[in-house]
Scaffold this active site. Structure first.
Site, short mmCIF file in Angstrom:
data_model
loop_
_atom_site.label_atom_id
_atom_site.label_comp_id
_atom_site.label_asym_id
_atom_site.label_seq_id
_atom_site.Cartn_x
_atom_site.Cartn_y
_atom_site.Cartn_z
N HIS A 1 0.82 -1.21 0.00
CA HIS A 1 0.00 0.00 0.00
C HIS A 1 0.86 1.27 0.00
CE1 HIS A 1 -3.97 -1.60 0.26
NE2 HIS A 1 -3.80 -2.21 1.42
N CYS B 1 0.71 2.56 -4.79
CA CYS B 1 -0.01 3.76 -5.20
C CYS B 1 0.73 5.00 -4.71
CB CYS B 1 -1.42 3.75 -4.63
SG CYS B 1 -2.43 2.36 -5.17
#
Length: 289
Positions: free
Chosen positions: A98, A154
């Site tokens: 993440h 991301c």
């Protein structure tokens, strides 16, 4: 496969070539990021000659508590990576997991947002901020030391906070130095190069689009595929080929998938990016770890 060495065991190993792989948390409920880590480890050993004993892997699947990718363990691993580095060392930091962005309150981000990676305990312990990553693994790089950071997450475009970002469309390096002028972002004579899955304002996808069944990070899958096929690829070649492959996948998707793609803000239209501590000719320099 040999057991994963502990931190203490690593302290007695040859550090001429070192590798750190850190994996945070599944981006999609499957095993995409675990697959990424295994594939990257294999690439470094079989294609780039890295030694197994110089590879440190953190995932939720490890048995030893110190190898679970908590915030504490990741930071400890980052310190281990650069400790005692000297001329001739090749260091690699790989992260699949993440990534998030948040407002920058330090005044040194040109877009007003700081980039972060998320350990498994980030909900309680917090994220690892780009400033801290830069201070931990970029600052200590001595002359003759090269660090490659490969971040499949991301909002990872400038997650190392390096001072130069390559603009592929205009074929030039852009200034990413801190606006405040007070923050140090450069190494101690060494070179840091970061290859990110997407721009700071984009998301990165885990997908089965390339294999039809196995979940992988799009950037990681393409990076490995290209490096295995084109041993003499330059940084620019690598960047171009990853962009082209991503575009092909999106163009070949069916109508229903294209509608879904619009809803999810074009997840596979991520644009891999290169940043560095100093500019270089990306189409002349070969990608070598």
């Amino acid at each position: 496969m040999n057991p994963i060495p502990t931190y203490e065991q690593f302290g007695n190993k040859d550090r001429s070539i070192e590798k750190l792989i850190v994996k945070a948390k599944e981006k999609i409920s499957g095993s995409g990021t675990i697959n990424d880590v295994k594939s990257m480890r294999e690439l470094l050993i079989l294609n780039f000659g890295f030694k197994e004993e110089n590879i440190l892997v953190l995932t939720e699947q490890e048995i030893e508590p110190e190898l679970i990718p908590t915030k504490k363990n990741i930071l400890k691993s980052l310190e281990w990576l650069v400790k005692g580095c000297q001329a001739g060392d090749s260091l690699v930091f790989y992260f699949s997991g993440h990534g998030l962005s948040q407002p920058d309150f330090e005044g040194d981000e040109r877009d007003g947002f700081a980039e972060n990676i998320c350990p498994v305990d980030f909900m309680t312990e917090g994220m690892i901020v780009d400033n801290d990553i830069n201070a931990t693994i970029v600052w200590p790089l001595k002359k003759g030391v090269t660090l490659h950071a490969i971040v499949d997450a991301c909002h990872s475009g400038t997650v190392l906070d390096l001072e130069h970002v390559y603009n592929r469309q205009e074929n030039k390096w852009e200034d990413n130095s801190p606006l405040s002028g007070n923050a140090r972002k450069h190494p101690d004579g060494g070179l840091a190069i970061s290859l990110s899955a997407c721009l700071d304002n984009q998301v990165a996808a885990d997908t089965t689009a390339f294999t039809g069944k196995t979940m992988n990070g799009a950037m990681t899958f393409l990076l490995i595929k290209i490096l295995k096929k084109y041993h003499g690829a330059t940084y620019g070649d690598l960047l171009d080929m990853m962009h082209e492959e991503l575009e092909k996948v999106n163009e070949s998707r069916c109508f229903a998938e294209k509608i879904l793609k619009k809803i999810t803000k074009n997840m596979l239209l991520q644009k891999p990016q290169i940043s560095a501590s100093k500019p270089f000719d990306v189409y002349k320099e070969h990608f070598v770890l």
